[in-house]
Design a protein around this motif. Sequence first.
Motif, PDB file in Angstrom:
ATOM      1  N   PHE A 632       0.840  -1.197   0.000  1.00  0.00           N
ATOM      2  CA  PHE A 632       0.000   0.000   0.000  1.00  0.00           C
ATOM      3  C   PHE A 632       0.876   1.248   0.000  1.00  0.00           C
ATOM      4  CE2 PHE A 632      -2.822   3.280   1.635  1.00  0.00           C
ATOM      5  CZ  PHE A 632      -3.947   3.042   0.869  1.00  0.00           C
ATOM      6  N   GLY A 633       0.427   2.238  -0.780  1.00  0.00           N
ATOM      7  CA  GLY A 633       1.140   3.496  -0.892  1.00  0.00           C
ATOM      8  C   GLY A 633       1.899   3.624  -2.194  1.00  0.00           C
ATOM      9  N   THR A 634       2.041   2.499  -2.937  1.00  0.00           N
ATOM     10  CA  THR A 634       2.785   2.547  -4.203  1.00  0.00           C
ATOM     11  C   THR A 634       1.868   2.789  -5.393  1.00  0.00           C
ATOM     12  OG1 THR A 634       2.603   0.143  -4.453  1.00  0.00           O
ATOM     13  CG2 THR A 634       4.543   0.994  -3.303  1.00  0.00           C
ATOM     14  N   GLY A 635       0.545   2.656  -5.194  1.00  0.00           N
ATOM     15  CA  GLY A 635      -0.395   2.821  -6.298  1.00  0.00           C
ATOM     16  C   GLY A 635      -1.139   4.129  -6.206  1.00  0.00           C
ATOM     17  N   TYR A 636      -2.332   4.127  -6.821  1.00  0.00           N
ATOM     18  CA  TYR A 636      -3.135   5.351  -6.874  1.00  0.00           C
ATOM     19  C   TYR A 636      -4.552   5.025  -6.425  1.00  0.00           C
ATOM     20  CZ  TYR A 636       0.788   6.638  -9.808  1.00  0.00           C
ATOM     21  OH  TYR A 636       2.044   6.866 -10.292  1.00  0.00           O
ATOM     22  N   SER A 637      -4.665   4.647  -5.193  1.00  0.00           N
ATOM     23  CA  SER A 637      -5.959   4.226  -4.674  1.00  0.00           C
ATOM     24  C   SER A 637      -6.915   5.399  -4.551  1.00  0.00           C
ATOM     25  CB  SER A 637      -5.798   3.568  -3.307  1.00  0.00           C
ATOM     26  OG  SER A 637      -5.052   2.389  -3.416  1.00  0.00           O
TER      27      SER A 637
END
Length: 736
Positions: A632-637
């Motif tokens: 979590f934190g590496t994408g564009y949620s």
Amino acid sequence: MCSLDQLNQLLQATNTLIQALSMATAREVLLGDGISALSLLVNARYGAIVMTRDAVADELITYGISGTYDNGAMLFTPTLLQSMSTAVEPASFDSTMTFSTAHNIVADAPAVTSLLVVPIISSSGLFGHIYLCNKQDQSSFNDIDQQLVCNFASSLALVLDNIQHRHAKEKAEEQTWLHAKAFENSTEAVLITDDEGTALSINQTFSRMTGYALHEVNDSFPYLLTANRKRRSFYVQICHELQEHGFWNGEMVYRRKNGEIFPMWVSLSAIKNDQDETSHYVGLLSDISERKRFQKQIQYLACYDSLTNLPNRALFIDRTRQLVSNNKRTARQFAILSINIDQFKNINDTYGPAVGDRLLQKFARRLQHSLGDGDTAARLGGDKFGMTVTAFTCSDNLAVIAVNILDALARPFKMNKRELYITASIGISCYPADGQDAATLIKHAEAAMFHAKSQQRNHFQFYQAEVSANRSKRVRMEADLLHALDHHEFVLHYQPKVCFSSWRINSVEALIRWQHPEQGLIAPNEFIPLLEECGLINQVGEWALLTACAQINRWLDEGITPPKVAINVSAHQFEKEDFIHTLARVLEDNHNCARYLEIEITESILMRDAPQASRILRRVRDMGVHISVDDFGTGYSSLAYLSSFPIDTLKIDRTFIQSVTENHHDATITRSVVDLAHSLGLQALAEGIETRAQLDFLTTLGCDAGQGFLFSKPVEVAILTERLRHARCVDLAECV
């Protein structure tokens, strides 16, 4: 001497018989009637006509046995008559003899007191014999009787001779009719000429095939039909072959009456007369247009790809060999480009193979537009293409060509109502620097292409020897992977997760390792991508799920409270239609495992198709399985979507934790993720913790749990089991 009345009677009887026989179809009945009439005329008590073996009927035939004894026994049985026809000479007998003993006739047969035997002889030979036995008045047969019977036999021979000739004529006519029908209805064109080559007869197939009638062919054959009338010497050679050997066959090109050119297979035969001189020629002609088209199609399919119409691998190799051969003499260089569409499998999986095929066709056309004069573009298989480049002077020129190709392929492809954007990877090998033969050059170009794909998509790469070695290692590893599952070479190692409030190991992450029989333990980052490319990730993922559940059950059987076991689920598994069914089947076979099981999916998987991901995760939650979001934190949620997912834990990616104490930006993101998790009612777990400073920072933020080498590396199940049995708490004094 015969009386006039007897002769008249004989003449009348003979005429009657001849008239009847001339219209006969059943000669047995008529001959029977004839012997009956003759018996009455000669006043004989018994009579028969026995036919010998002849060309008409190859068997002994007995006709017209006349008269019976008082007890009903017949005098002339076939056995007796057969013996008589061979043993009795054609003569007149007047003797007393008994045949019952000599010829096995019935025991009470009376003695034969008088016998008259007359042969039936025609121009074609002996037909048979007339037998007359025992006159009614018990007197002997006299000269008059013999003359009457001889005259009858002569007349009968004439009739039978005529019948035989008529049968022969009918048979010949039937043969002629059959030959005519076969000639006319033959599927091959038939032509008959005289010894000068003048056409005498043609069949319907000939006219239908060529469009010419007989009077149009005439003496102009065969030159009328030839497509090249200047080749008269060719026909002189055919005539020579016919004179020398009597036959000729071969392929010729003909012209129909409407001008259409077509290929024909021709068989010519010379017909000899009784003087062994050629009197006629017979030609059989077959239109082989379809066969030639079929052969051409087979040859095309052997050299070209049916989907894109580009040369296939075989033809590309052949043309590369030609370039090698030509350039050995001229010392010129050329290049081989190996071109591969990036992530083409995803397009096929998402939009279906029909869209994938159309994309390949459009891709091929763009490659063709990028070709230089005399160069070749080919489809080497699947989404792999090849290209030859001959017009360049240095590597910089090749680089420009490669970039131009990538730019051309990067433009959107219009597919019905959608536009598809794709990229490609290109590998380049040069002759003679990178190989002295076609196979080596193509292999090295493909190795460079795979290197470009692994380093950076939408990129080109020149061949390097070390790259080829790595590619060979990768190919060997792919081959070994195909058997690893069957040979039980995969194992699960477990990395503990520590709860920061109790410092207990309350969960573990199951990590796949490959115990290679020769290379030893192989890390997942080396083979997991290969599993995905080979299409084995789903099978191995299911194996990991089954193995983890089996271990949970073993811990329960041993009286150990199992930790939650987290299983990583790849995008290939999660997006596969039967993922939910597989999970349900595994849990049905392992009833107590759901509450101890956790699946981990990455943030990027969630956001590919957020509504669909949400539906799948709700079904997973309904089974009682925990859910964690990895990396979590590496994408564009989207926060709106994130709040709707039925998840339990957010795992902060290790890239932030590694520099969380030195990098203000990473520290801020980590703090934000922890706060976000708590605001959504979720747990925050940090992965990749390696130092006490990182741990202190995380606990200060209120992070709930963590995993990393600070606590434990991934360990074998036996080591983890002992730890669960004796010391589930972490000793912070050892975490330095």
